[in-house]
Design an enzyme around this catalytic site. Sequence first.
Site, PDB file in Angstrom:
ATOM      1  N   LYS A 114       0.816  -1.221   0.000  1.00  0.00           N
ATOM      2  CA  LYS A 114       0.000   0.000   0.000  1.00  0.00           C
ATOM      3  C   LYS A 114       0.843   1.262   0.000  1.00  0.00           C
ATOM      4  CE  LYS A 114      -4.479  -1.385   1.653  1.00  0.00           C
ATOM      5  NZ  LYS A 114      -5.593  -1.060   2.535  1.00  0.00           N
ATOM      6  N   LYS A 207      -4.761 -10.282  -6.477  1.00  0.00           N
ATOM      7  CA  LYS A 207      -6.055 -10.501  -5.817  1.00  0.00           C
ATOM      8  C   LYS A 207      -7.074  -9.434  -6.226  1.00  0.00           C
ATOM      9  CE  LYS A 207      -5.781  -8.005  -1.605  1.00  0.00           C
ATOM     10  NZ  LYS A 207      -5.984  -7.692  -0.284  1.00  0.00           N
ATOM     11  N   LYS A 210     -10.370  -3.595  -3.903  1.00  0.00           N
ATOM     12  CA  LYS A 210     -11.065  -2.309  -4.088  1.00  0.00           C
ATOM     13  C   LYS A 210     -10.138  -1.268  -4.662  1.00  0.00           C
ATOM     14  CE  LYS A 210     -13.370  -3.114   0.192  1.00  0.00           C
ATOM     15  NZ  LYS A 210     -13.145  -2.907   1.596  1.00  0.00           N
TER      16      LYS A 210
HETATM   17  P1  TYM Z   1     -10.726  -5.614   3.840  1.00  0.00           P
HETATM   18  O1  TYM Z   1     -11.697  -4.518   4.058  1.00  0.00           O
HETATM   19  O2  TYM Z   1      -9.629  -5.412   2.853  1.00  0.00           O
HETATM   20  O3  TYM Z   1     -11.483  -6.920   3.405  1.00  0.00           O
HETATM   21  C1  TYM Z   1     -12.580  -7.422   4.149  1.00  0.00           C
HETATM   22  C2  TYM Z   1     -12.548  -8.938   4.142  1.00  0.00           C
HETATM   23  O4  TYM Z   1     -12.600  -9.427   2.795  1.00  0.00           O
HETATM   24  C3  TYM Z   1     -11.520 -10.313   2.566  1.00  0.00           C
HETATM   25  N1  TYM Z   1     -11.048 -10.155   1.175  1.00  0.00           N
HETATM   26  C4  TYM Z   1     -10.934 -11.163   0.306  1.00  0.00           C
HETATM   27  N2  TYM Z   1     -11.175 -12.478   0.415  1.00  0.00           N
HETATM   28  C5  TYM Z   1     -10.967 -13.254  -0.684  1.00  0.00           C
HETATM   29  N3  TYM Z   1     -10.506 -12.746  -1.866  1.00  0.00           N
HETATM   30  C6  TYM Z   1     -10.246 -11.430  -2.025  1.00  0.00           C
HETATM   31  N4  TYM Z   1      -9.819 -10.963  -3.187  1.00  0.00           N
HETATM   32  C7  TYM Z   1     -10.450 -10.573  -0.902  1.00  0.00           C
HETATM   33  N5  TYM Z   1     -10.307  -9.236  -0.703  1.00  0.00           N
HETATM   34  C8  TYM Z   1     -10.672  -8.999   0.575  1.00  0.00           C
HETATM   35  C9  TYM Z   1     -10.436  -9.879   3.553  1.00  0.00           C
HETATM   36  O5  TYM Z   1      -9.527 -10.908   3.820  1.00  0.00           O
HETATM   37  C10 TYM Z   1     -11.253  -9.495   4.751  1.00  0.00           C
HETATM   38  O6  TYM Z   1     -11.564 -10.629   5.530  1.00  0.00           O
HETATM   39  N6  TYM Z   1      -7.694  -5.341   7.774  1.00  0.00           N
HETATM   40  C11 TYM Z   1      -8.988  -5.823   7.336  1.00  0.00           C
HETATM   41  C12 TYM Z   1     -10.150  -5.269   8.128  1.00  0.00           C
HETATM   42  C13 TYM Z   1     -10.051  -5.431   9.589  1.00  0.00           C
HETATM   43  C14 TYM Z   1     -10.205  -6.642  10.327  1.00  0.00           C
HETATM   44  C15 TYM Z   1     -10.061  -6.282  11.688  1.00  0.00           C
HETATM   45  C16 TYM Z   1     -10.450  -7.959   9.962  1.00  0.00           C
HETATM   46  C17 TYM Z   1      -9.821  -4.456  10.484  1.00  0.00           C
HETATM   47  N7  TYM Z   1      -9.836  -4.953  11.738  1.00  0.00           N
HETATM   48  C18 TYM Z   1     -10.141  -7.243  12.699  1.00  0.00           C
HETATM   49  C19 TYM Z   1     -10.540  -8.921  10.974  1.00  0.00           C
HETATM   50  C20 TYM Z   1     -10.373  -8.550  12.316  1.00  0.00           C
HETATM   51  C21 TYM Z   1      -9.165  -5.418   5.888  1.00  0.00           C
HETATM   52  O7  TYM Z   1      -8.582  -4.485   5.403  1.00  0.00           O
HETATM   53  O8  TYM Z   1     -10.116  -6.104   5.226  1.00  0.00           O
END
Ligand code: TYM
Length: 345
Positions: A114, A207, A210
Amino acid sequence: MTIKERVFSGMQPTGSLHLGNYLGAMLQWIELQKTHECIYCVVDLHAITVWQEPAELRRSIRQVTAAYIAAGLDPEKSILFNQSQVSAHAELAWIFNCVARLGWLGRMTQFKEKAGKDREKASVGLYAYPNLMAADILAYKATHVPVGDDQKQHLELSRDIAQKFNNDYREQIESIGYTDGIFFPQPEPVITGPATRVMSLRDGTKKMSKSDPSDLSRINLTDDKDTIAKKVQKAKTDPEPLPSEPDGLKGRPEAENLVGIYAALVGDPVTKVLTDVGGAQFSSFKKTLAEAAVERLAPLTSEAARMMQDPAGIDRILADGSERARELAAPIMAEVKEIVGFIHY
Ligand code: TYM
């Protein structure tokens, strides 16, 4: 002291959610709420680690909340709220900033990706991001964290932080009655969905994300039927027909991704899908895939759009969830402050 099983997970309100979020995380969230106490969070504090237009952020918070509910999350059964409304997250994150080591954070691949080449210009928040994530989970002493594969490294860091806190403060932890010295549990990643790593439609080695500049790379949970069909139609493929066994997908990342997405959408194993479609050309498989995606996502998209007509209704759900989350976090934070040596009343 026995540790109660509790689920926590979060999603960033940065733009609209996509198929990767849905298949990789949301489906597990919905499944887990049948058996567990679950806390699901719209992580707005995490979102601002990179610049967000305020009005757009506010809209995204509601949009993500609506998508969760439209996908089947029950806000009465589970707790659904936005992170900034519960101050325990930011407070505990600060304490964890002082527990985690710079070297640990320096190894995080998501930060490297990032921040890009010009790291000096990345926000401090982006660097400390995983500490806030550990705080999200541990402010509730959550034991299980359903996520996609890309969050594995962050969860390992959460486990390291829990362990270091328990070690550093062992004496104080025992003195307040935790005779085994375990104050924070080691949160377990739950990476078990039908598609834990959904790849970009434009490049099967990246992957779905967004932040990909090409909207054609992902299916958004707000896309209409025609847009979904167009994106699937334009998805990158190779010239070979589909294989009839999983081995035939090796070295064909785009084919593997499209077959994986289809299997997850219809709820069949990849082997069954390949038995059915083996030998077919991509042109006909893409039609089947687009239909499956529309059938699965259209009801969700229209329900979320309906909910977005009533922003105050969404805000009420978040306010109620925040209240319940605060109640759960408060006694844990009071003990954390006691353990660390703060005077609190
Ligand atoms: P974020 O917002 O990027 O994504 C949310 C969830 O979606 C999953 N994900 C995917 N799974 C499969 N294939 C993909 N291409 C894909 N893109 C995203 C992510 O693995 C995630 O589960 N850091 C985290 C948010 C967060 C969080 C937490 C998660 C903040 N605090 C505490 C668990 C526990 C994030 O940026 O997810």
